[in-house]
Motif scaffolding. Structure first.
Motif, mmCIF file in Angstrom:
data_model
loop_
_atom_site.group_PDB
_atom_site.id
_atom_site.type_symbol
_atom_site.label_atom_id
_atom_site.label_comp_id
_atom_site.label_asym_id
_atom_site.label_seq_id
_atom_site.Cartn_x
_atom_site.Cartn_y
_atom_site.Cartn_z
ATOM 1 N N LEU A 58 -7.692 52.659 64.177
ATOM 2 C CA LEU A 58 -8.335 53.613 63.272
ATOM 3 C C LEU A 58 -7.345 54.544 62.575
ATOM 4 C CD1 LEU A 58 -11.577 54.486 65.282
ATOM 5 C CD2 LEU A 58 -11.303 52.880 63.375
ATOM 6 N N PRO A 59 -6.373 55.153 63.288
ATOM 7 C CA PRO A 59 -5.431 56.020 62.559
ATOM 8 C C PRO A 59 -4.559 55.264 61.561
ATOM 9 C CG PRO A 59 -4.836 55.857 64.896
ATOM 10 C CD PRO A 59 -6.198 55.286 64.750
ATOM 11 N N MET A 60 -4.218 54.001 61.855
ATOM 12 C CA MET A 60 -3.439 53.223 60.896
ATOM 13 C C MET A 60 -4.284 52.846 59.683
ATOM 14 S SD MET A 60 -1.025 50.786 63.303
ATOM 15 C CE MET A 60 -0.189 50.086 61.873
ATOM 16 N N GLU A 61 -5.553 52.550 59.901
ATOM 17 C CA GLU A 61 -6.464 52.310 58.775
ATOM 18 C C GLU A 61 -6.494 53.519 57.844
ATOM 19 O OE1 GLU A 61 -10.158 49.350 59.896
ATOM 20 O OE2 GLU A 61 -10.266 51.414 60.562
ATOM 21 N N ALA A 62 -6.645 54.690 58.435
ATOM 22 C CA ALA A 62 -6.763 55.914 57.646
ATOM 23 C C ALA A 62 -5.472 56.264 56.916
ATOM 24 C CB ALA A 62 -7.193 57.074 58.545
ATOM 25 N N ASP A 63 -4.344 56.055 57.577
ATOM 26 C CA ASP A 63 -3.060 56.465 57.025
ATOM 27 C C ASP A 63 -2.506 55.466 56.017
ATOM 28 O OD1 ASP A 63 -0.723 57.977 56.697
ATOM 29 O OD2 ASP A 63 0.315 56.916 58.301
ATOM 30 N N LEU A 64 -2.615 54.172 56.321
ATOM 31 C CA LEU A 64 -1.964 53.153 55.502
ATOM 32 C C LEU A 64 -2.905 52.482 54.507
ATOM 33 C CD1 LEU A 64 0.163 51.498 58.337
ATOM 34 C CD2 LEU A 64 0.936 53.155 56.624
ATOM 35 N N GLY A 65 -4.206 52.639 54.705
ATOM 36 C CA GLY A 65 -5.149 52.023 53.794
ATOM 37 C C GLY A 65 -5.331 50.530 53.998
ATOM 38 N N TRP A 66 -4.835 50.011 55.112
ATOM 39 C CA TRP A 66 -5.011 48.592 55.410
ATOM 40 C C TRP A 66 -6.402 48.358 55.986
ATOM 41 C CZ3 TRP A 66 0.217 47.991 58.493
ATOM 42 C CH2 TRP A 66 1.286 48.127 57.603
ATOM 43 N N THR A 67 -6.917 47.126 55.818
ATOM 44 C CA THR A 67 -8.199 46.785 56.416
ATOM 45 C C THR A 67 -8.023 46.495 57.898
ATOM 46 O OG1 THR A 67 -8.016 44.403 56.049
ATOM 47 C CG2 THR A 67 -8.915 45.742 54.235
ATOM 48 N N ARG A 68 -9.122 46.520 58.617
ATOM 49 C CA ARG A 68 -9.069 46.227 60.048
ATOM 50 C C ARG A 68 -8.611 44.788 60.298
ATOM 51 N NH1 ARG A 68 -13.982 48.485 63.341
ATOM 52 N NH2 ARG A 68 -13.107 50.282 62.247
ATOM 53 N N SER A 69 -9.030 43.872 59.456
ATOM 54 C CA SER A 69 -8.608 42.475 59.611
ATOM 55 C C SER A 69 -7.108 42.335 59.398
ATOM 56 C CB SER A 69 -9.359 41.576 58.622
ATOM 57 O OG SER A 69 -10.730 41.533 58.912
ATOM 58 N N GLN A 70 -6.552 43.074 58.455
ATOM 59 C CA GLN A 70 -5.099 43.024 58.242
ATOM 60 C C GLN A 70 -4.339 43.557 59.443
ATOM 61 O OE1 GLN A 70 -5.079 45.288 54.556
ATOM 62 N NE2 GLN A 70 -4.473 43.472 53.371
ATOM 63 N N ILE A 71 -4.845 44.606 60.046
ATOM 64 C CA ILE A 71 -4.173 45.191 61.201
ATOM 65 C C ILE A 71 -4.303 44.288 62.420
ATOM 66 C CG2 ILE A 71 -4.179 47.137 62.814
ATOM 67 C CD1 ILE A 71 -5.075 48.897 60.455
ATOM 68 N N THR A 72 -5.512 43.865 62.729
ATOM 69 C CA THR A 72 -5.716 43.036 63.924
ATOM 70 C C THR A 72 -5.167 41.628 63.747
ATOM 71 O OG1 THR A 72 -7.932 42.400 63.187
ATOM 72 C CG2 THR A 72 -7.768 44.328 64.617
ATOM 73 N N GLY A 73 -5.011 41.182 62.486
ATOM 74 C CA GLY A 73 -4.432 39.862 62.262
ATOM 75 C C GLY A 73 -3.013 39.767 62.789
ATOM 76 N N ALA A 74 -2.239 40.844 62.670
ATOM 77 C CA ALA A 74 -0.873 40.850 63.193
ATOM 78 C C ALA A 74 -0.872 40.775 64.714
ATOM 79 C CB ALA A 74 -0.139 42.103 62.727
ATOM 80 N N PHE A 75 -1.803 41.468 65.337
ATOM 81 C CA PHE A 75 -1.926 41.409 66.797
ATOM 82 C C PHE A 75 -2.299 39.998 67.231
ATOM 83 C CE2 PHE A 75 -4.287 42.184 70.801
ATOM 84 C CZ PHE A 75 -3.329 42.894 71.493
ATOM 85 N N SER A 76 -3.199 39.368 66.513
ATOM 86 C CA SER A 76 -3.569 37.988 66.811
ATOM 87 C C SER A 76 -2.365 37.071 66.677
ATOM 88 C CB SER A 76 -4.681 37.526 65.867
ATOM 89 O OG SER A 76 -5.864 38.261 66.059
ATOM 90 N N LEU A 77 -1.577 37.263 65.633
ATOM 91 C CA LEU A 77 -0.380 36.460 65.434
ATOM 92 C C LEU A 77 0.587 36.613 66.596
ATOM 93 C CD1 LEU A 77 1.387 34.632 63.650
ATOM 94 C CD2 LEU A 77 2.236 36.722 62.522
ATOM 95 N N ALA A 78 0.748 37.846 67.085
ATOM 96 C CA ALA A 78 1.643 38.084 68.220
ATOM 97 C C ALA A 78 1.197 37.312 69.456
ATOM 98 C CB ALA A 78 1.704 39.582 68.535
ATOM 99 N N LEU A 79 -0.100 37.280 69.695
ATOM 100 C CA LEU A 79 -0.597 36.569 70.860
ATOM 101 C C LEU A 79 -0.387 35.065 70.722
ATOM 102 C CD1 LEU A 79 -3.889 38.578 71.476
ATOM 103 C CD2 LEU A 79 -1.724 38.772 72.695
ATOM 104 N N ILE A 80 -0.543 34.541 69.518
ATOM 105 C CA ILE A 80 -0.283 33.120 69.289
ATOM 106 C C ILE A 80 1.193 32.803 69.488
ATOM 107 C CG2 ILE A 80 -0.287 31.304 67.531
ATOM 108 C CD1 ILE A 80 -2.809 32.684 66.376
ATOM 109 N N VAL A 81 2.055 33.647 68.950
ATOM 110 C CA VAL A 81 3.500 33.470 69.139
ATOM 111 C C VAL A 81 3.858 33.529 70.620
ATOM 112 C CG1 VAL A 81 5.761 34.539 68.732
ATOM 113 C CG2 VAL A 81 4.140 34.285 66.846
ATOM 114 N N SER A 82 3.236 34.462 71.330
ATOM 115 C CA SER A 82 3.473 34.583 72.770
ATOM 116 C C SER A 82 3.137 33.282 73.482
ATOM 117 C CB SER A 82 2.633 35.733 73.330
ATOM 118 O OG SER A 82 2.734 35.796 74.729
#
Length: 424
Positions: A41-65
């Motif tokens: 939520l604070p990154m959404e508010a500060d950077l203007g990114w969508t929730r899907s854009q933010i959580t997509g990176a986390f998903s990518l990290a788990l796949i890489v892991s």
């Protein structure tokens, strides 16, 4: 005299490593995994990114892991966890510092590719590989201790991260968390981890090793009374794929619910403080789940116990799907936490029991790749489902169904034990 040599005179060094990893796993999981949901939520508010854009990176990290888990498993079978986990902790610290300065979406995704590799190098898989090598009769006890303390990761770091964000800002909070990660993990991994009990003249569980013969070493002798499949033989068996498929379904559902729990509760009208506390309490209620289900796996068939855990998760998510009061949220937390805490040690114990320690790192690494691929898909799939239904309820019912199917699949994997049959 080395630290290991001095301590081994009075205390089996395997327990020293269990206690060491209990601390470092708590810190690593707390900062690299559980704290993420606080920053959405604070990154959404500060950077203007969508929730899907933010959580997509986390998903990518788990796949890489998951992908990194296979070569890391091979490394663990050959060299042990010390160098790997030390390097992983150093890299993780630096990457969290980069996270605190991120402002570009491309950098955000590249950052989480790196964090994904450090997850594979520092999370439970290397710790479980150590336990598989250093323990046999006392394996369930060692897993219970490690994961019991690891269960405090969300209890500690979700509320802590929330308070740091509220007291400072999300960027400063990450700098503080990076410092905690460095101090709490790097020295412990570098100084206290060892490869094999035979290096100290011991066998698993602290028994004295016999004199090696011309045909075998103490390390190979350790496998005399347990399954010892190669990873190639394990992957040819149907049991492995039933186990893998079951864990994939359930972990996809669990991660989807975990990552979206705080935003879901906030969007339903609960305060951010209550939502963060509820998410943290999931870890607290994971503790009794681990104390009950992990030792129970030593008395009942592992598949049966694991299916019970999966069914408990299905029931918990169903409760969350209809929850609109604090009492209902707490009921979800109790049920979900109890099953959540027991799933990871159940997976490690199942692999060790069926396939032994000879190729544990590689077999567990392949399974981790499957599971973390599902973990990676969970947050972004959930985001898409929430957007499709304009709310989380439909997503939660789908995740309930996935857990129920996983329970049936794990039971089916127990109809035979090809791993054991081929080793006798």
């Amino acid at each position: 005299m080395s630290v290991a040599g001095s301590l081994s005179r009075h205390l089996y060094y395997g327990w020293v490593q269990v206690l060491t990893l209990s601390v470092t796993e708590t810190i690593s999981w707390g900062i690299l995994y559980y704290a993420f949901s606080v920053f959405i939520l604070p990154m959404e508010a500060d950077l203007g990114w969508t929730r899907s854009q933010i959580t997509g990176a986390f998903s990518l990290a788990l796949i890489v892991s998951g992908i990194a888990g296979i070569p890391i498993g091979r490394w663990l079978d050959r060299h042990g966890p010390r160098a790997l986990m030390t390097a992983g902790s150093v890299a993780a610290t630096l990457l969290v510092l980069v996270w605190s300065q991120v402002g570009n979406l491309t950098t955000w995704y590249l950052l989480w590719v790196g964090i994904g590799v450090t997850m594979a190098a520092t999370f439970y898989e290397p710790a479980f590989a150590m336990i598989a090598v250093w323990f046999r009769r006392k394996r369930s006890r060692a897993l219970t201790i490690l994961t019991f303390f690891g269960g405090f990761a969300s209890v500690i770091f979700i509320p802590l991260s929330e308070r740091l964000v509220q007291a400072f800002d999300w960027r400063t909070a990450l700098v503080i968390l990076a410092a905690i990660l460095a101090v709490g993990t790097i020295p412990a991994h570098a100084l206290l981890l060892r490869r094999h009990p035979a290096d100290l003249g011991l066998r698993p569980d602290g028994e004295l090793a016999p004199e090696p013969s011309l045909n075998r070493s103490p390390a190979t002798a350790d496998n005399d009374d347990e399954p010892a499949l190669t990873w190639q033989d394990a992957l040819r068996g149907a049991t492995f794929w039933w186990i893998g498929g079951a864990f994939m379904l359930v972990m996809l559902a669990m991660v989807a619910v975990t990552v979206h729990l705080i935003p879901t509760l906030v969007n339903r009208g609960f305060s951010s403080g209550f939502a963060a506390s509820a998410a943290g309490l999931v870890g607290l209620f994971a503790l009794p789940g681990r104390l009950v289900f992990t030792p129970l796996g030593g008395r009942l068939p592992r598949q049966v116990v694991t299916a019970l855990i999966f069914a408990l998760e299905a029931a918990a998510i169903a409760v969350l799907a209809i929850a609109d009061t604090r009492a209902e949220v707490i009921a979800f937390v109790v049920l979900f936490g109890s099953g959540f805490g027991a799933i990871t040690p159940a997976r490690a114990a199942l692999v060790a029991d069926v396939y032994g320690s000879r190729s544990f790192g590689t077999i567990a690494g392949v399974l981790a790749m499957l599971v973390t691929t599902a973990r990676g898909a969970g947050p972004i799939l959930a985001s898409l489902l929430i957007a499709w239904w304009d709310g989380p309820t439909g997503m939660l019912w789908i995740m309930t169904a996935l857990c129920a199917v996983g329970a049936l699949a794990i039971l089916f994997s127990g109809t035979g034990q090809p791993g054991r049959a081929q080793t006798r």
